[in-house]
Enzyme design. Sequence first.
Site, short mmCIF file in Angstrom:
data_model
loop_
_atom_site.label_atom_id
_atom_site.label_comp_id
_atom_site.label_asym_id
_atom_site.label_seq_id
_atom_site.Cartn_x
_atom_site.Cartn_y
_atom_site.Cartn_z
N MET A 90 24.38 9.71 3.10
CA MET A 90 24.04 10.60 3.77
C MET A 90 24.24 10.31 5.16
O MET A 90 24.77 10.93 5.92
CB MET A 90 22.74 10.52 3.33
CG MET A 90 22.59 12.62 3.87
SD MET A 90 23.74 13.69 3.40
CE MET A 90 23.11 14.12 1.96
N PHE B 274 -11.67 -7.82 13.37
CA PHE B 274 -9.82 -8.02 12.36
C PHE B 274 -9.98 -7.66 12.14
O PHE B 274 -10.54 -6.38 11.16
CB PHE B 274 -10.24 -9.91 12.12
CG PHE B 274 -9.84 -10.00 10.61
CD1 PHE B 274 -8.23 -10.51 11.14
CD2 PHE B 274 -9.84 -10.01 9.34
CE1 PHE B 274 -7.05 -10.88 10.32
CE2 PHE B 274 -8.59 -10.56 8.38
CZ PHE B 274 -7.10 -10.56 8.88
N GLN B 275 -8.73 -6.96 11.48
CA GLN B 275 -8.49 -5.88 10.10
C GLN B 275 -8.68 -4.51 11.05
O GLN B 275 -9.27 -4.09 9.80
CB GLN B 275 -8.61 -6.48 8.98
CG GLN B 275 -7.15 -7.45 9.00
CD GLN B 275 -7.35 -8.12 7.17
OE1 GLN B 275 -8.01 -7.31 6.36
NE2 GLN B 275 -6.20 -8.15 6.25
N LYS C 5 -17.98 -1.69 5.42
CA LYS C 5 -18.65 -2.28 4.15
C LYS C 5 -19.40 -2.22 4.63
O LYS C 5 -19.87 -2.36 3.00
CB LYS C 5 -17.63 -3.71 4.47
CG LYS C 5 -17.41 -4.84 4.15
CD LYS C 5 -16.92 -6.22 3.74
CE LYS C 5 -17.11 -7.34 2.91
NZ LYS C 5 -16.19 -8.03 3.14
N GLU D 51 0.75 -1.34 0.18
CA GLU D 51 0.19 0.16 0.34
C GLU D 51 0.80 1.30 -0.11
O GLU D 51 0.84 2.27 -0.48
CB GLU D 51 -0.58 0.06 1.29
CG GLU D 51 -1.80 -1.54 1.13
CD GLU D 51 -2.11 -1.91 1.35
OE1 GLU D 51 -0.57 -2.37 1.99
OE2 GLU D 51 -2.49 -2.94 1.31
#
Lengths: 588, 190
Positions: free
Chosen positions: A482, A114-115, A164, A52
Amino acid sequence: MKREMTGAEMVLQALKDHGVQHVFGYPGGAVLPIYDEIIQQDDITHILVRHEQGAGHAAEGYARSTGKPGVVLVTSGPGATNMVTALTDAMLDSIPLVCITGQVPTHLIGNDAFQECDTVGITRPCTKHNWLVRRIEDLPRVLHEAFYVATSGRPGPVVVDIPKDIQFATGEYEGPNNIAHKTYRPRLKGDMSAIRQAVELIASARRPVLYTGGGVINSGPAASQLLREFVELTGIPITSTLMGLGAYPASGKSWLGMLGMHGTYEANMAMHDCDVMIAIGARFDDRITGRLDAFSPGSRRIHIDIDPSSINKTVPVDLPIIGDVAHVLEDMVRIWRSSSLKIDQSAMKAWTGQIDTWRARNSLAYRPSEDFIMPQYAIQRLYEHTKSRNTIITTEVGQHQMWAAQFYGFEAPNRWLTSGGLGTMGYGMPAAIGAQVANPDALVIDIAGDASILMNIQEMSTATQYGLPVKVFILNNQYMGMVRQWQQLLHGNRLSHSYTESLPDFVKLAEAYGWHGIAVDKPADLDDAIEEMLASPKAVIFDCRVANLANCFPMIPSGKAHNEMLLPDEANDEAVAKAISKEGKALV
Amino acid sequence: MNAQNINAPSAYFMAEVSEKLETHTLSVLVDNEPGVLARVIGLFSGRGYNIDSLTVSETEHEKHLSRITIVTTGTPQVIEQIRHQLERLVPVHRVIDLTVEAHRNNQDKPLERELALVKVAGTGEKRLEALRLADAFRATVIDATTEHFVFEITGRTNKVEQFISIMGPLGLIEVSRTGVAALQRGGKAL
């Protein structure tokens, strides 16, 4: 006209109504209804990423190279948390992103389902605004507001979190006509009396300098055009932040180069010694100002910015002008043209003469080598081979990014995509993918470092899937360059964990993903290899093995002022070791 | 103008802040939507601003407007930043610096009141003294047994604080305060 549809259909309809053509995303349980709509239509193309964060940076690359908002679709929980870095990146660099996240059904919110995660809570500080849509009646309005907020005023990322059950629910959809936001109405036109005062102040200047930033790019191509016109009219020398490169052409005769920590000597000295500073769409970031109490001590300052909170944030200004850069510059150009105002030419001549003596210090010099590829040389050669093409450059973060900014000449806006504010390693390749999606005919090159590129290496697979011929040009010195440079400067050259012991064979890695791989370690082979990269119709990894221990100079060491730059010809080991004082070591 | 910059606080040296700290009362009109208070508080904690007092309640029901009153301390530059940062939040309608408004009208301060409930337990002489002092402060008794009082006191913050500190040795066991509510003086609305 109102129409009955499901929440998932509304999402697709709203995207179409806002002219969205591409969405970057990754499916998951809480966004399945939206994905089910995506596959049943042809207007919007979905680009499937591999992580993502990659979707977020790809959308940023898309937005920065087009000026249009980038759109992301991810699932709840880890889908949303993986977006946080990209959202923060877009927040700090003012990039318009509309991120749609799935959420667990409303009746499960707060149950540690969940999630599930508190997406609006987590993303509150890293978005311009966000919404959790709990009622289907609110969804069309929120979607339209999301596009409005992301793209108006100072642009930024927004999140719309859609449970959802709301995606399944049915409601009435109305298009985005006549949305007048209740509270958010940024001011575009500058105050005319302030603009007049600014023009008069500029005309009275003897040592003026223009200091421009990413706000000029964000304001749109007209702003860059007007900026060039204003420079042409007044002859004022111009420098830019990292984010603003390309607004004024690097080949322009008033160009000083980039300013700031790794900016040119002439740009920083001009900032230090100027008597009138005109800051346009720039925010006096710490990488720009250096030591604040010694910043440009003799100047009167004009600051044009669309965001009132940018004014007087770190550096006090004498004349703030709140407004959109293009709108304000249009008024300034008009007033300048219609008046008989003119900057004192003898003063200007002395000033540009002074600047030329600074320029003669040749602050970007490096010692060339016939045995090793110097990283600066690699960028110079890349530039020579690509400057006449329609090229977009992205970068990761580190030494290679600064060398790209110093040695690649940008002639147009929206052609330089880099993570400036947040400094996100792993930005460049997904951003290149997004830019290539938006600009299929352009040559898109990610100038990368060997450490940064590994941070989102999985996106190679995305480029392969969609046939995107991005080129990844890795300045491979086997170090986090760096970090190593700072360890040398600050920590007695104790190189704690900045060496990558086991880099992959990048050529084999390229082949594994169906890309073309090239490795070079001799300066004599560089030109042919670059041509080979450009000739390939495929995506290419170019493993450019460069001098391992090169440092990025010039540099304003932490805690020092613009006129205390460390120049490459003075930067011997002892000077480097003593460059930063005890106080400076505490800084980032 | 540039003279002020010579002593500007430096982020690089974490120099001591030489500018004087001021306490200001801000009135923030916001849409009464979920999360708006979290946005305001998150802004203060995220950017390291002080909150001395914060009160929030819906004030215009039909317009869904809430008023958040914040008392904060900082340099004038920081207080200007706070105001602009608050205005940047999307659900914020207006931010009014009531202290600046009061000064503009040659007043020392805006109207400010807070309410406190103060529970004092004890018997004998201390109990009588608490009641006498409560009377002097115009605090009212809203709950009592033979072993305790709960006083309600309203006033400026320093009056409330003074009352609480006086009650300390007289058996103070619990305090609840509302924080500051504030309005501009005079016949006009903001």
